[in-house]
Design a protein around this motif. Structure first.
Motif, mmCIF file in Angstrom:
data_model
loop_
_atom_site.group_PDB
_atom_site.id
_atom_site.type_symbol
_atom_site.label_atom_id
_atom_site.label_comp_id
_atom_site.label_asym_id
_atom_site.label_seq_id
_atom_site.Cartn_x
_atom_site.Cartn_y
_atom_site.Cartn_z
ATOM 1 N N LEU A 175 -3.226 -7.765 -12.487
ATOM 2 C CA LEU A 175 -4.299 -6.879 -12.045
ATOM 3 C C LEU A 175 -5.669 -7.528 -12.241
ATOM 4 C CD1 LEU A 175 -2.975 -3.423 -13.349
ATOM 5 C CD2 LEU A 175 -2.867 -4.363 -11.028
ATOM 6 N N ALA A 176 -5.782 -8.432 -13.212
ATOM 7 C CA ALA A 176 -7.063 -9.115 -13.459
ATOM 8 C C ALA A 176 -7.242 -10.335 -12.572
ATOM 9 C CB ALA A 176 -7.160 -9.518 -14.932
ATOM 10 N N GLY A 177 -6.176 -10.744 -11.863
ATOM 11 C CA GLY A 177 -6.276 -11.917 -11.003
ATOM 12 C C GLY A 177 -6.179 -13.227 -11.744
ATOM 13 N N THR A 178 -5.662 -13.197 -12.997
ATOM 14 C CA THR A 178 -5.628 -14.420 -13.808
ATOM 15 C C THR A 178 -4.217 -14.947 -14.021
ATOM 16 O OG1 THR A 178 -5.581 -13.046 -15.816
ATOM 17 C CG2 THR A 178 -7.741 -13.788 -15.039
ATOM 18 N N HIS A 179 -3.223 -14.360 -13.354
ATOM 19 C CA HIS A 179 -1.852 -14.819 -13.492
ATOM 20 C C HIS A 179 -1.727 -16.226 -12.876
ATOM 21 C CE1 HIS A 179 2.518 -14.972 -12.980
ATOM 22 N NE2 HIS A 179 2.603 -13.963 -13.828
ATOM 23 N N LEU A 185 -2.548 -19.912 -5.834
ATOM 24 C CA LEU A 185 -3.023 -19.612 -4.491
ATOM 25 C C LEU A 185 -4.543 -19.757 -4.400
ATOM 26 C CD1 LEU A 185 -0.855 -16.524 -3.475
ATOM 27 C CD2 LEU A 185 -0.470 -18.922 -2.972
ATOM 28 N N ALA A 186 -5.248 -19.320 -5.452
ATOM 29 C CA ALA A 186 -6.711 -19.447 -5.455
ATOM 30 C C ALA A 186 -7.112 -20.915 -5.340
ATOM 31 C CB ALA A 186 -7.295 -18.830 -6.720
ATOM 32 N N LEU A 187 -6.395 -21.781 -6.055
ATOM 33 C CA LEU A 187 -6.708 -23.211 -5.995
ATOM 34 C C LEU A 187 -6.563 -23.728 -4.571
ATOM 35 C CD1 LEU A 187 -5.853 -26.002 -8.421
ATOM 36 C CD2 LEU A 187 -5.013 -26.239 -6.101
ATOM 37 N N GLU A 188 -5.481 -23.373 -3.892
ATOM 38 C CA GLU A 188 -5.280 -23.902 -2.548
ATOM 39 C C GLU A 188 -6.280 -23.302 -1.564
ATOM 40 O OE1 GLU A 188 -1.738 -24.104 0.733
ATOM 41 O OE2 GLU A 188 -1.264 -24.735 -1.311
ATOM 42 N N GLU A 189 -6.635 -22.025 -1.760
ATOM 43 C CA GLU A 189 -7.621 -21.417 -0.859
ATOM 44 C C GLU A 189 -8.992 -22.072 -1.043
ATOM 45 O OE1 GLU A 189 -9.018 -17.017 0.639
ATOM 46 O OE2 GLU A 189 -8.506 -17.262 -1.471
ATOM 47 N N MET A 190 -9.394 -22.297 -2.289
ATOM 48 C CA MET A 190 -10.666 -22.970 -2.544
ATOM 49 C C MET A 190 -10.637 -24.392 -2.000
ATOM 50 S SD MET A 190 -11.113 -21.401 -6.373
ATOM 51 C CE MET A 190 -12.411 -22.435 -6.974
ATOM 52 N N LEU A 203 -21.213 -21.805 -7.495
ATOM 53 C CA LEU A 203 -21.390 -21.401 -6.101
ATOM 54 C C LEU A 203 -21.840 -22.591 -5.259
ATOM 55 C CD1 LEU A 203 -21.142 -18.934 -4.348
ATOM 56 C CD2 LEU A 203 -23.492 -18.343 -4.872
ATOM 57 N N ALA A 204 -22.714 -23.419 -5.820
ATOM 58 C CA ALA A 204 -23.171 -24.596 -5.085
ATOM 59 C C ALA A 204 -22.011 -25.551 -4.814
ATOM 60 C CB ALA A 204 -24.268 -25.311 -5.870
ATOM 61 N N MET A 205 -21.117 -25.706 -5.810
ATOM 62 C CA MET A 205 -19.972 -26.608 -5.648
ATOM 63 C C MET A 205 -19.040 -26.131 -4.539
ATOM 64 S SD MET A 205 -19.015 -27.262 -9.640
ATOM 65 C CE MET A 205 -17.496 -28.156 -9.336
ATOM 66 N N ARG A 237 -14.576 -15.954 -11.445
ATOM 67 C CA ARG A 237 -13.369 -15.948 -12.280
ATOM 68 C C ARG A 237 -12.667 -17.314 -12.295
ATOM 69 N NH1 ARG A 237 -9.565 -12.447 -9.387
ATOM 70 N NH2 ARG A 237 -8.987 -14.404 -8.384
ATOM 71 N N ASP A 238 -12.656 -17.985 -11.152
ATOM 72 C CA ASP A 238 -11.864 -19.211 -10.997
ATOM 73 C C ASP A 238 -12.712 -20.476 -11.040
ATOM 74 O OD1 ASP A 238 -9.533 -17.642 -10.605
ATOM 75 O OD2 ASP A 238 -10.087 -17.327 -8.516
ATOM 76 N N ALA A 239 -13.914 -20.374 -11.617
ATOM 77 C CA ALA A 239 -14.829 -21.524 -11.609
ATOM 78 C C ALA A 239 -14.222 -22.750 -12.275
ATOM 79 C CB ALA A 239 -16.143 -21.144 -12.304
#
Length: 701
Positions: free
Chosen positions: A223-227, A233-238, A444-446, A661-663
């Motif tokens: 639920l926190a998005g940290t699993h 998935l976040a890594l591949e989307e970024m 955000l700049a990165m 969250r995923d910085a």
């Protein structure tokens, strides 16, 4: 490096009409939500989970904590007080009674709930008149001898698709998952590339975990998005966004740009004429710009600097690099107020050098407009300053070598491209310099500006005094009026900003008008001016100039004064309803004072009660004047979409990743992007296609 196995196009790209139960009508409803292929359903992740893998005794229920219960119907009550209502009392022998309450029901439902029937129900209990109750639970009436069984995995709850019920959507996603390719066929990232990142599962494992989490899954992390599955998935989307931005950069650098240098010696003449010395930060940033302009590829550099850090003079020096080489420059700002502020400064610095600085805005019309356009086309105007009018069809430059855009986040992609295109011809592109006084968090700049080189003017000119910020409740308004009276009696000036947020500009203008009337009556000895967005541009400008000239003591204004006003004698800023504004906007407004050598103050007036987010914003403003610290906090509180503005399509479209969250994943993302582009360009293209598709990227502007 071994190339990853090709993705199975027949699997991920297969249309949803290949699923059972998806005819033209259902396909149209799914398409309206952006769901076209099996891959779209794989990435349509649950927004929450329901735990039906266990039965919770009624006596153990906690208000607000969703749970599944099973009990025997003790009583049924059907009534009509203010509206139809059905109440069903369940008992499970755990010394607890639970009421199921329904406001919308059919007669057959009432008949199901006979006394003695066994019912399994799921929902969120809350305190009711007779103990805990669940309003409109999902439920099932169990037959005689039926054990009901328990699930092996948490039940996903998907974002709604209009016209398609939750059960149908869950079934379709399940079908799509059944056709998920094997790990090697699905994976686009060579395992070696993930070695430097936190331990993360494969893409296939991550998708199955998120859609069908096992009963022992860490629900809080999900639920926190940290699993770990979400972070994979976040890594591949970024990574896909990073690769897309790099693709834009590579495309831009395939063009040729004019090599610029100050052949006429204008820079030295400007430096001698300036009444101040540049700060170390200004010198450093200008050297970075000069190095770019001396190359034969288009510069695309973002200069960020806090309010008052001196970006305009750096832009002027960059313009002289173009003008000194016999070419032209243009500077575009989002509002006439800000553009005219730049115009006044640039004319003051450059016209004594014998240069023509032209002005082009919406209000420039008739012969004056024709003359400016003719001077731009002939090259007689070496620098043209203006607003959106610079991008209009018919505006032609003889040789535009440098396009400067201020407060760049306020412009849409096509607007910035339109200015750049004024100097583009047959593979030649002008250099671009974009500036912002809204500091951008490093994370955000990165992620958002991976195709730009970023420079920061992180030092204020000497003599600038920190602004003291205080936070007061609206009840202290009378005290502030006396404070204004005292400040103006000492020859200083003050702002009173009205910030009521409403869909209509007219409401804000009325609030400012009312405040102006009240303050004029309360301060009869003072000259009080009024500025708001619904005034004619000429009237607004006249009032601003009067305030700057010291002909007004107090200026009542809306947030129209957020940028572009430089009044060193103004030392007091009062912002009403400050709790309604974001951190960056509050910081911009506060930057209107403290521009001289005298001590300045900013008072943030709020209307209680404060929300938790509003309290955090005001506490941040009170504790720091560092725009970069404020920007990081703003990112944490509001997210990247709001910081960049809705026109910055791309970051707003992140489906899984959250930059705040995923910085910590970003450094690894950058390394993987570099390696993929260098060693597996086909895989890089497929990653972009998977997450972004063929969408045009805003950051190429």
């Amino acid at each position: 490096m071994a190339r990853p196995a090709p993705v199975l196009a027949a699997a991920g790209d297969a249309p949803l009409t290949t699923l059972a139960g998806v005819g033209p009508a259902v396909a149209e409803k799914l398409a309206a939500r952006g769901l076209l292929s099996l891959q779209d359903l794989w990435l349509h992740l649950p927004r929450q989970y329901e735990d039906r893998t266990r039965i919770t005794p009624i006596a153990m229920l906690q208000p607000g904590a969703a749970a599944q219960v099973e009990g025997v119907v003790e009583a049924v009550e059907r009534g009509f007080r203010y509206r139809p209502m059905l109440r069903v009392a369940l008992d499970d022998g755990s010394r607890g009674t639970l009421v199921l309450r329904f406001f919308h029901f059919r007669s057959q439902q009432v008949n199901q709930f006979r006394v003695g029937a066994r019912v399994r129900a799921y929902g969120t209990p809350r305190p009711g008149q007779h103990g805990l109750e669940i309003v409109h639970p999902s439920y099932r009436v169990l037959g005689a001898g039926e054990d009901g069984g328990l699930g092996d995995a948490l039940d996903p709850v998907y974002p709604a698709v209009e016209g398609i019920g939750p059960a149908t959507l869950r079934r379709l996603v399940g079908q799509a998952l059944d056709r998920l390719p094997g790990e090697e066929a699905l994976e686009l990232l060579p395992r070696g590339l993930l070695a430097g990142t936190p331990t993360l599962p494969s893409l296939r494992e991550a998708l199955l975990t998120l859609h069908r989490p096992p009963r022992d899954a860490d629900v809080a992390a999900l639920l926190a998005g940290t699993h770990p599955a979400q972070r994979r998935l976040a890594l591949e989307e970024m990574l896909a966004h990073q690769l897309s931005l790099r693709r834009q950069r590579i495309a831009l650098q395939s063009h040729v740009a004019p090599v610029l240098d100050d052949d006429a010696g204008l820079l030295a003449r400007l430096r001698r004429a300036l009444p101040f010395a540049l700060t170390g930060a200004q010198e450093r940033v200008f050297e970075e710009i000069r190095a770019d302009l001396r190359k034969g590829v288009p510069m695309l550099r973002l200069v960020q600097g806090d309010v008052g850090s001196g970006k305009t003079v750096v832009a002027a020096m960059a313009a002289l690099m173009a003008i000194g080489g016999g070419r032209q420059a243009a500077l575009m700002a989002p509002t006439e107020l800000l553009a005219e502020q730049h115009l006044a400064n640039l004319r003051g610095w450059l016209e004594p050098l014998g240069l023509r600085v032209a002005w082009l805005a919406g209000k420039v019309s008739g012969r004056a407009r024709s003359a400016v356009m003719a001077d731009a086309a002939s090259g007689a105007a070496q620098l043209v300053v203006g607003t959106h009018a610079l991008m209009q069809e018919g505006v032609v430059f003889r040789d535009l070598a440098l396009a400067i855009v201020d407060e760049q986040h306020r412009f849409g992609v096509h607007q910035r491209l339109a200015l750049r295109d004024k100097g583009a011809a047959e593979g030649i592109a002008p250099h671009q310099l974009v500036m912002t006084a809204t500091p951008i968090p490093r994370t955000l700049a990165m992620a958002a500006y991976a195709d730009l080189d970023v420079s920061a003017i992180d030092e204020l000119p000497p003599g600038r005094t920190p602004v003291q910020t205080v936070v007061l409740g609206a009840g202290r308004r009378p005290d502030l009026i006396e404070r204004i009276r005292a400040a103006c009696a000492e020859g200083r000036q003050a702002y009173w900003v009205c910030t009521i947020i409403d869909e209509s500009d007219e409401v804000v203008a009325q609030a400012a008008q009312t405040t102006w009337e009240q303050l004029t009556a309360a301060l009869p000895g003072l000259r009080v001016g009024l500025v708001h967005g619904r005034m004619k541009a000429a009237d607004k400008q006249a009032t601003m100039l009067a305030f700057k000239a010291g002909e007004l003591d107090l200026l009542v204004a809306t947030t129209v004064i957020e940028v572009g006003v430089d009044v060193p004698n103004a030392s007091l800023m009062i912002i009403e309803n400050a709790e309604r504004l974001g951190l960056s906007q509050l910081h911009q407004l506060r930057g209107r004072v403290g521009r001289g050598s005298q001590a300045s103050s900013c008072v943030l007036l709020y209307q209680p009660p404060l929300s938790q987010m509003a309290r955090e914003r005001l506490d941040t403003m009170r504790s720091t004047g560092d725009g970069f610290v404020i920007a990081e906090k703003d990112l944490e509180l509001r997210g990247p979409g709001e910081l960049l503005g809705t026109r910055q399509t791309g970051l707003v479209g992140f489906r899984i990743a959250d930059l705040a969250r995923d910085a910590d994943l970003l450094p690894g993302v950058q390394q993987i992007a570099e390696a993929l582009v260098r060693e597996a360009p086909d895989a890089a293209d497929r990653v972009v296609d998977r997450w972004i598709g063929g969408a045009a990227r805003y950051a190429g502007a």
